[in-house]
Write a protein that holds these residues in place. Sequence first.
Motif, mmCIF file in Angstrom:
data_model
loop_
_atom_site.group_PDB
_atom_site.id
_atom_site.type_symbol
_atom_site.label_atom_id
_atom_site.label_comp_id
_atom_site.label_asym_id
_atom_site.label_seq_id
_atom_site.Cartn_x
_atom_site.Cartn_y
_atom_site.Cartn_z
ATOM 1 N N ASP A 226 -5.526 5.513 0.777
ATOM 2 C CA ASP A 226 -6.164 6.832 0.921
ATOM 3 C C ASP A 226 -6.454 7.469 -0.436
ATOM 4 O OD1 ASP A 226 -6.052 6.634 3.657
ATOM 5 O OD2 ASP A 226 -4.074 7.583 3.765
ATOM 6 N N PHE A 227 -6.941 6.668 -1.364
ATOM 7 C CA PHE A 227 -7.181 7.189 -2.707
ATOM 8 C C PHE A 227 -8.178 8.343 -2.668
ATOM 9 C CE2 PHE A 227 -9.128 7.349 -6.911
ATOM 10 C CZ PHE A 227 -7.999 7.441 -7.695
ATOM 11 N N ILE B 72 -10.383 3.373 -0.677
ATOM 12 C CA ILE B 72 -11.078 4.645 -0.462
ATOM 13 C C ILE B 72 -10.790 5.114 0.966
ATOM 14 C CG2 ILE B 72 -13.339 5.796 -0.486
ATOM 15 C CD1 ILE B 72 -14.284 3.411 -2.268
ATOM 16 N N ALA B 73 -10.353 6.366 1.091
ATOM 17 C CA ALA B 73 -9.909 6.898 2.391
ATOM 18 C C ALA B 73 -11.030 6.906 3.410
ATOM 19 C CB ALA B 73 -9.383 8.318 2.200
ATOM 20 N N HIS B 74 -10.661 6.771 4.694
ATOM 21 C CA HIS B 74 -11.609 6.778 5.822
ATOM 22 C C HIS B 74 -12.533 7.974 5.759
ATOM 23 C CE1 HIS B 74 -8.901 4.510 8.918
ATOM 24 N NE2 HIS B 74 -8.762 4.033 7.682
ATOM 25 N N SER B 75 -11.877 9.124 5.505
ATOM 26 C CA SER B 75 -12.634 10.381 5.602
ATOM 27 C C SER B 75 -13.832 10.384 4.653
ATOM 28 C CB SER B 75 -11.710 11.548 5.301
ATOM 29 O OG SER B 75 -11.014 11.284 4.087
ATOM 30 N N PHE B 76 -13.702 9.690 3.498
ATOM 31 C CA PHE B 76 -14.836 9.664 2.560
ATOM 32 C C PHE B 76 -15.927 8.689 3.048
ATOM 33 C CE2 PHE B 76 -11.443 10.429 -0.913
ATOM 34 C CZ PHE B 76 -11.384 11.773 -0.568
ATOM 35 N N VAL B 77 -15.450 7.595 3.718
ATOM 36 C CA VAL B 77 -16.390 6.546 4.127
ATOM 37 C C VAL B 77 -17.130 6.941 5.410
ATOM 38 C CG1 VAL B 77 -16.603 4.101 4.813
ATOM 39 C CG2 VAL B 77 -14.978 4.776 3.015
ATOM 40 N N GLU C 149 0.855 -1.197 0.000
ATOM 41 C CA GLU C 149 0.000 0.000 0.000
ATOM 42 C C GLU C 149 0.887 1.242 0.000
ATOM 43 O OE1 GLU C 149 -2.872 0.114 3.093
ATOM 44 O OE2 GLU C 149 -3.735 -1.826 2.600
ATOM 45 N N VAL C 150 0.705 2.057 -1.035
ATOM 46 C CA VAL C 150 1.439 3.332 -1.096
ATOM 47 C C VAL C 150 0.438 4.448 -1.342
ATOM 48 C CG1 VAL C 150 3.654 2.420 -1.916
ATOM 49 C CG2 VAL C 150 1.890 2.997 -3.560
ATOM 50 N N THR C 151 0.827 5.649 -0.949
ATOM 51 C CA THR C 151 -0.070 6.785 -1.182
ATOM 52 C C THR C 151 0.203 7.368 -2.564
ATOM 53 O OG1 THR C 151 1.465 8.314 -0.212
ATOM 54 C CG2 THR C 151 -0.178 7.401 1.269
ATOM 55 N N GLU C 152 -0.815 8.089 -3.025
ATOM 56 C CA GLU C 152 -0.643 8.744 -4.330
ATOM 57 C C GLU C 152 0.530 9.704 -4.297
ATOM 58 O OE1 GLU C 152 -5.009 9.755 -5.891
ATOM 59 O OE2 GLU C 152 -4.699 10.147 -3.776
ATOM 60 N N THR C 153 0.640 10.436 -3.201
ATOM 61 C CA THR C 153 1.703 11.447 -3.102
ATOM 62 C C THR C 153 3.074 10.787 -3.194
ATOM 63 O OG1 THR C 153 0.225 12.534 -1.573
ATOM 64 C CG2 THR C 153 2.408 13.453 -1.760
ATOM 65 N N ALA C 154 3.236 9.646 -2.453
ATOM 66 C CA ALA C 154 4.522 8.958 -2.484
ATOM 67 C C ALA C 154 4.861 8.547 -3.904
ATOM 68 C CB ALA C 154 4.469 7.739 -1.582
ATOM 69 N N LEU C 155 3.842 8.100 -4.594
ATOM 70 C CA LEU C 155 4.039 7.655 -5.972
ATOM 71 C C LEU C 155 4.476 8.804 -6.873
ATOM 72 C CD1 LEU C 155 3.610 4.785 -6.965
ATOM 73 C CD2 LEU C 155 1.361 5.445 -7.778
#
Length: 807
Positions: free
Chosen positions: A711-712, A732-737, A680-686
């Motif tokens: 955290d997509f 899908i990130a927690h904050s959206f769910v 699992e990697v974040t978009e930013t890291a990518l």
Amino acid sequence: MSDISDQVKRECRSIQRYALLALVIWSLLFLGGFVEYEALTEARSVTLAREAAKANIGRDIALRTWISEHGGLYIETNEHTPPNRALDASTHGLLTPDGRQLTLMSSDYLIRHFYQHFGQQLGVDSRLISASPVSDLERPDHWERKMLDWMIDSQRSEAFELVDSDRKPTVRVIQRLGLESRCRGCHLRRSVEDRVGAISVSVPLAPFQQRQAEVQRPVYLGGGAFWFCGSGIILLITELRRRRTVERHEANSELRQAATVFLSSHEGVVIANLEGDVLAVNPAFTSITGYAQDEIKGRNLNILQSGRQNTTFYEEMWSSIKQSGFWRGEIWNRRKSGEIYPEWLTVSTVFDEQGEATNYVGVFSDISVIKQSQDQLEYLAYHDPLTALPNRAMMRDRLEHAVERLHRSGAHGAVMFLDLDRFKSVNDSYGHRAGDRVLREVARRLKTRLREGDTLARLGGDEFVVLLEDLSNPQSVASVARDLITLFDELFDIGDGRHVSLGLSIGICLFPEDAECTDDILQYADAALYQAKEGGRNTYRFYTDALTQSAREKLALEAALRLALERQEFVLFYQPLVRLSDREITGVEALLRWRHPELGVLPPEKFIPLAEETGLIVSIGEWVIQEACGQMRSWLDRGLELSTLAINLSPVQFRHRGLVDSIERAVLETGVPPGVIELEVTETALMDSIGLIEQRIARLKALGVRLAIDDFGTGYSSLSYLRRFNINKLKIAHSFVSNIEEGEINQPLVSTIVTLARSLNLQVMAEGVERDSQLGYLSKLGCDFGQGYLFSHPLPPEELDRLIQGG
Ligand SMILES: Nc1nc2c(ncn2[C@@H]2O[C@H](COP(=O)(O)O[C@H]3[C@@H](O)[C@H](n4cnc5c(=O)[nH]c(N)nc54)O[C@@H]3COP(=O)(O)O)[C@@H](O)[C@H]2O)c(=O)[nH]1
């Protein structure tokens, strides 16, 4: 040197020869004097003896005369005085009425008789002699005969001579006697009327010599002493002359040596009189100052003054020379060319034998080169060679002065710690030359915004510090900080037509408000900088107490974190990943925990950022991969049907070149199928590492490892990389769910992500599913997987075991 000592020896020998000659002459003079004196003494002895003889003669004559005038002297005869047979019987057969026999003593008889008895005692032999003796008693000896003849011939009445009588020196005197009228009768009676008579006296010289010897003794003693003194003086003078010769030669030799030193010395030497007028200089003086001996001779030393030192300096210098006879120090002088230069000068006073100052001698060397090196060293000690800005040492120095000054004046100051965002990437990607170029440009730009009294320093790397003094209003620092950040809006040229973008983070400490001592000010500004960087970079932060506290905690935590791995304080919890269609657990996500010995079990957000900052995350991450794979292998071996092992990767891990190796190693060592591993990697890291990781992702993919975007929806919304990197799942990130039911915004967002995943043929998973309603909505949308407290919290492996086994 040997020539000199030979000459000294020759001169000394000559002095000794003269001394010997003087000694001989002196001794001869003395000897002559003694001889003369001896002769005089002898003559005097003779004279005295002669006078004694003459005195005798006079006495004899007086006695004879007296006796003659009285016709003779009758005395009683005895065995010592027999009758005078030289006279007729009538004169020696007289009887006194009492029967005593008398005899007439003529003058001859009396004197002869007298000397017969007393001559010995008197030391004088006196007798009457006659040229025609009537008895043997009157008969002259050989000497007397000779003298009588001489006197008769020369008509002299007296003669004398010093003769040897039985080897004894004797003065002999002879005096003719005249035939006086009163004697005539007697002579006629004895028919010796025409006789030539004389008195002959012999006086031994010895008693007189003896008396003279007594007189002579002190004279000889005194004379001897005088000779010794004279000889001593000669020897003393000789020794003194010898010494003076040696000393003169030594002095000459020293002078020659001094002259050699003077001439060949590399140090300039100047000799001046007490007025400071130059008397002599050496060649080194000429080569340093440019003045030849002829040009400078007679001129005053002040011609060399540079004007760089004030009159007080010279007054103190001359006062020291006059008081102690000496001065040493650094002085700036002027060459003939007009150029001024520093020299190291020693001035010494020369004193004569009476202790009076006679001259000054100055010895100096040109220290321009040393000075330049010294200046260079001093410069380097206080400046950064790359940017020519003050370095840490000078900044500290200035800060200390500022703190002291502002403390007195009551004004304010500020220290700003500056850190360049993304500078490390520039250095790593484009090399140090590009990095150096950027740093020089940064220094240039920052200077443009600062006042003359402000200090901009480079501490090293990409760390800069700004010291602002005399701030009327501390809030004005904020506007300076903003302006400095704005200076970074423009790209930096790194050569070859390439440009990079950098940001600037600033931490600010105000003084004396926040801190009053240098160390605290610097520490607090650094802490504030940390906050600025944490706060999203390209920003500034002021220091606060809370910030200090958190900084301290951070330090303590960092120290403990460094030991946690070797103390095996890390553990992994696992949270089930559930397939929403049938609620089956199909996988697990490994989540790191730190069992801190004092603080208890710490969640990742408490230590992962610090681990990333310090780089420890790389080794911690390797441990996580190894541990999770081991656990998964164990579950699979026990028949658990798990198809996914999700492992979180931080951006730092992702950029690390050893990542793929460590996964390969874990796969190899544990035997876990690489296809179950989902990183699992974040978009930013990518996106941040896009240039670096492309190959790395390809290798992972080749290995069979899957990739999920964590955290997509919260980072870059670029979809092209999803295909480019062959991503397998979107989470899908927690904050959206979390507020999926209420929000009008989140529902379409989640629905869009699910649709997007479908269209890209990616799996999709919802994080943070806590409630049934959320589950229902997600199931309706067709979301593949779910993860959340609704199903299970992250659990230790044995608990998860139970959960799965329990169904
Ligand atoms: N590089 C690594 N990062 C790691 C590792 N382990 C964790 N992490 C990172 O820490 C983040 C926080 O993890 P954690 O505190 O463990 O939180 C996880 C769950 O506990 C939490 N979660 C799960 N369900 C719910 C829920 O219903 N509600 C709620 N409030 N939270 C829930 O979410 C975290 C898992 O999320 P995600 O990783 O996005 O799937 C974590 O996000 C990692 O970034 C590690 O080993 N290495």
